[in-house]
Design a protein around this motif. Structure first.
Motif, PDB file in Angstrom:
ATOM      1  N   ASP A  31       0.557  -1.314  -0.092  1.00  0.00           N
ATOM      2  CA  ASP A  31      -0.586   0.070   0.258  1.00  0.00           C
ATOM      3  C   ASP A  31       0.808   1.436  -0.101  1.00  0.00           C
ATOM      4  OD1 ASP A  31       1.140  -0.314   3.128  1.00  0.00           O
ATOM      5  OD2 ASP A  31      -1.142  -0.163   3.457  1.00  0.00           O
ATOM      6  N   SER A  83       2.528   2.224   2.052  1.00  0.00           N
ATOM      7  CA  SER A  83       2.444   3.442   3.705  1.00  0.00           C
ATOM      8  C   SER A  83       3.532   4.625   3.816  1.00  0.00           C
ATOM      9  CB  SER A  83       1.511   2.724   4.197  1.00  0.00           C
ATOM     10  OG  SER A  83       0.069   2.032   4.040  1.00  0.00           O
ATOM     11  N   ASN A  84       3.515   5.366   4.539  1.00  0.00           N
ATOM     12  CA  ASN A  84       4.667   5.531   5.408  1.00  0.00           C
ATOM     13  C   ASN A  84       3.931   5.197   6.160  1.00  0.00           C
ATOM     14  OD1 ASN A  84       5.104   8.361   4.514  1.00  0.00           O
ATOM     15  ND2 ASN A  84       3.692   8.326   3.800  1.00  0.00           N
ATOM     16  N   ILE A  85       5.661   4.289   7.220  1.00  0.00           N
ATOM     17  CA  ILE A  85       5.348   3.188   8.221  1.00  0.00           C
ATOM     18  C   ILE A  85       6.171   3.841   9.666  1.00  0.00           C
ATOM     19  CG2 ILE A  85       5.157   0.997   9.179  1.00  0.00           C
ATOM     20  CD1 ILE A  85       5.978   0.430   6.031  1.00  0.00           C
ATOM     21  N   GLU A 135       6.929   6.512   1.938  1.00  0.00           N
ATOM     22  CA  GLU A 135       6.397   5.714   1.130  1.00  0.00           C
ATOM     23  C   GLU A 135       7.160   4.837   0.322  1.00  0.00           C
ATOM     24  OE1 GLU A 135       4.450   8.811  -0.741  1.00  0.00           O
ATOM     25  OE2 GLU A 135       3.668   9.839   1.259  1.00  0.00           O
ATOM     26  N   ARG A 146       0.476   3.592  10.838  1.00  0.00           N
ATOM     27  CA  ARG A 146       0.831   3.708   9.134  1.00  0.00           C
ATOM     28  C   ARG A 146      -0.098   4.962   8.519  1.00  0.00           C
ATOM     29  NH1 ARG A 146       2.391  -1.762   7.046  1.00  0.00           N
ATOM     30  NH2 ARG A 146       2.240  -1.518   5.208  1.00  0.00           N
ATOM     31  N   ALA A 147       0.344   5.334   7.689  1.00  0.00           N
ATOM     32  CA  ALA A 147      -0.282   6.637   7.249  1.00  0.00           C
ATOM     33  C   ALA A 147      -0.517   6.206   5.278  1.00  0.00           C
ATOM     34  CB  ALA A 147       0.120   7.986   7.244  1.00  0.00           C
ATOM     35  N   PHE A 148      -1.635   6.544   4.833  1.00  0.00           N
ATOM     36  CA  PHE A 148      -1.619   6.511   4.030  1.00  0.00           C
ATOM     37  C   PHE A 148      -0.877   7.123   2.767  1.00  0.00           C
ATOM     38  CE2 PHE A 148      -5.972   5.098   4.187  1.00  0.00           C
ATOM     39  CZ  PHE A 148      -5.996   4.091   3.941  1.00  0.00           C
TER      40      PHE A 148
END
Length: 288
Positions: A146, A148-150, A218, A236-238
């Motif tokens: 996805d 994501s930022n993790i 990302e 996580r962030a999209f």
């Protein structure tokens, strides 16, 4: 000759503004050493605590066997009671790992042990995933489906993390229609004769200790090795860009289904084709 790896920058604490400006906007990894210092988890979270509160839960386990055409997407290799798994981790090295497991759904009391950090990212509240591993177990080089930022928090012991930015993909022997590099690459001691493009790859490395947080931007490739038994939690962030959101949507809704269809239709020939293609495609980049 080792990989070209730079130590990831470390800070003890960081403000929301500094984190967003210097790392999220620049898509640069960082380790924040004391972000969890005021969490109950900082004092409570260790393997024995997990055994105490979740010992009766049946958990999915994965080892380091190569991808097989017979395997479903993220299909577990074994199942075990958490208490037995923790005993195994404490007794000897093992390749069995737990990943992408929402243990907090099974044991809600764990949600009281951590705080959602106000650090400049809009975190996805439904997905606090946990990861466990035994001494010397490894997570193959991959990036997340996805993009994501993790925020990756480690507990109990030490974990070695090797990262590569998405721009390094041409040198990493990415397997087509997959999220992984060739599984026969040893990222501790790579064989540059067999995988010469790796000599051009430039990445990052760090060793995470108890309570430390690693920010992975990302689409970053990551390889993890548990130097001791331990476990981690990811928030996580999209992705922020439309391009990466589009890539994430392609991975989830198209690529994954193409790969599953071809595995069912072609079997091991499809796996072999993809591995061969990873070699031929990557080695072409040596002449560019």
């Amino acid at each position: 000759m080792p990989l070209q790896l730079t130590e990831i920058e470390r800070v003890k604490t960081i403000s929301k503004e500094d984190f967003y400006t210097n790392f999220v906007k620049k898509q640069k990894p960082v380790v924040v050493e004391q972000l969890t210092a005021d969490w109950p988890a900082y004092k409570k979270w260790n393997l024995n605590y997990i055994k105490e509160i979740a010992g009766d839960k049946i958990v999915p386990l994965y080892d380091d066997r190569p991808v097989s055409y017979k395997d479903g997407f993220n299909e577990a290799h074994a199942n075990m009671k958490m208490a037995d798994y923790v005993d195994l981790l404490n007794s000897k090295p093992t390749n069995f790992r737990i990943f992408l497991y929402n243990l907090m759904q099974e044991v809600p009391v764990l949600k009281k042990d951590f705080l959602w950090p106000d650090i400049g990212l809009r975190l996805i509240k439904q997905l606090p995933m946990l990861f466990f591993g035994g001494e010397n177990s490894k997570v193959f080089m991959h990036f997340d489906i996805d993009y994501s930022n993790i925020l990756h928090f480690h507990f109990h012991g030490t974990k070695r993390c090797v990262l590569f930015a998405p721009e390094q993909t041409p040198y990493l022997y990415k397997v087509p229609f997959s999220l992984i590099s060739r599984e026969d690459i040893n990222f501790d001691t790579p064989d540059f004769n067999k995988f010469p493009a790796l000599k051009q790859a430039k990445g990052y490395v760090t060793e995470l200790k108890h309570g430390e947080m690693l920010y992975m931007p990302e689409g970053y490739w990551h390889y993890m090795k548990y130097l001791t038994p331990g476990f981690s939690m990811s928030l996580r962030a999209f992705p922020r860009s439309i391009v990466k959101l589009s890539k994430a949507a392609y991975n989830v809704f198209i690529m994954r289904h193409i790969d599953n269809f071809m595995k069912k239709r072609k079997g091991q020939k499809w796996i072999d084709y993809k591995n061969d293609k990873a070699i031929s495609t990557t080695n072409k980049n040596l002449t560019k």
